[in-house]
Design an enzyme around this catalytic site. Structure first.
Site, PDB file in Angstrom:
ATOM      1  N   SER A 143      -7.617   7.292   3.506  1.00 57.03           N
ATOM      2  CA  SER A 143      -7.660   6.811   4.880  1.00 57.03           C
ATOM      3  C   SER A 143      -6.913   5.475   5.002  1.00 57.03           C
ATOM      4  CB  SER A 143      -9.124   6.637   5.296  1.00 57.03           C
ATOM      5  OG  SER A 143      -9.248   6.276   6.635  1.00 57.03           O
TER       6      SER A 143
ATOM      7  N   GLU B 157       1.098   3.774   2.011  1.00 57.34           N
ATOM      8  CA  GLU B 157       1.707   4.083   3.306  1.00 57.34           C
ATOM      9  C   GLU B 157       2.856   3.127   3.613  1.00 57.34           C
ATOM     10  OE1 GLU B 157      -2.725   5.049   3.483  1.00 57.34           O
ATOM     11  OE2 GLU B 157      -1.501   3.396   2.734  1.00 57.34           O
TER      12      GLU B 157
ATOM     13  N   CYS C 104      -1.920  -0.733   7.433  1.00 58.89           N
ATOM     14  CA  CYS C 104      -1.102   0.483   7.433  1.00 58.89           C
ATOM     15  C   CYS C 104      -1.166   1.175   8.794  1.00 58.89           C
ATOM     16  CB  CYS C 104      -1.551   1.409   6.305  1.00 58.89           C
ATOM     17  SG  CYS C 104      -1.244   0.684   4.667  1.00 58.89           S
TER      18      CYS C 104
ATOM     19  N   CYS D 117      -5.708   1.773   5.918  1.00 55.06           N
ATOM     20  CA  CYS D 117      -6.360   0.526   6.318  1.00 55.06           C
ATOM     21  C   CYS D 117      -5.773   0.034   7.645  1.00 55.06           C
ATOM     22  CB  CYS D 117      -6.177  -0.534   5.226  1.00 55.06           C
ATOM     23  SG  CYS D 117      -4.482  -1.186   5.157  1.00 55.06           S
TER      24      CYS D 117
ATOM     25  N   HIS E 140       0.847  -1.187   0.000  1.00 56.45           N
ATOM     26  CA  HIS E 140       0.000   0.000   0.000  1.00 56.45           C
ATOM     27  C   HIS E 140       0.886   1.241   0.000  1.00 56.45           C
ATOM     28  CE1 HIS E 140      -3.754  -2.122   1.899  1.00 56.45           C
ATOM     29  NE2 HIS E 140      -3.241  -2.802   0.881  1.00 56.45           N
TER      30      HIS E 140
END
Length: 142
Positions: A77, A52, A82, A79, A50
């Protein structure tokens, strides 16, 4: 000084240009961007890459003290996975471009003392919404 949200949006665009989901992230310390990343799940055939996670991994060489002074800026936002990395690395603040397309683990982060700021930036909202409509299933919300 470069705008961190704009830099995260540029990272998201890189991810999309490479065939992946348009989600980007940057890490900031003392107003300076020190790491960048974007969603590379498709590009790396990875279920965990991801934006992040990519950004945090690209911040190799930082000390625990550095992470504890940082802000993670992400277009979407975070998950639960992350959020776990944010907690693990003791990142104290997360700025979120939008949480309309996906509401992640914001309450969990707050319960662990992480400061959350949600901008609901129209560019971030539109970018992922339009991508999801054009390429159903590429971004699987997880």
């Amino acid at each position: 000084m470069e705008n961190p949200l704009q830099a995260a949006i540029e990272e998201a665009k890189k991810g999309m240009a490479d065939g992946g989901a348009p989600i980007g992230s940057v890490m900031v310390i003392n107003g300076r961007i020190i790491s960048r990343g974007h969603n590379r799940q498709k590009q790396m055939n990875s279920i965990i890459r991801h934006a992040e996670m990519d950004c945090i991994d690209n911040a190799h060489g930082l000390s625990s003290d550095d992470f504890s002074k940082s802000t993670l800026v992400t277009t979407l936002s975070p998950c639960e996975m992350c959020a776990g990395a944010i907690i693990f690395f003791r990142i104290p603040r997360v700025v979120i471009g939008e949480n309309q397309n996906y509401l992640g683990a914001e309450k969990y982060l707050q319960s662990r003392g992480v400061e959350i700021e949600v901008l609901n930036d129209e560019t971030c909202i539109r970018m992922l919404r339009d991508f999801d409509k054009a390429y159903p299933g590429v971004w699987n919300k997880g």
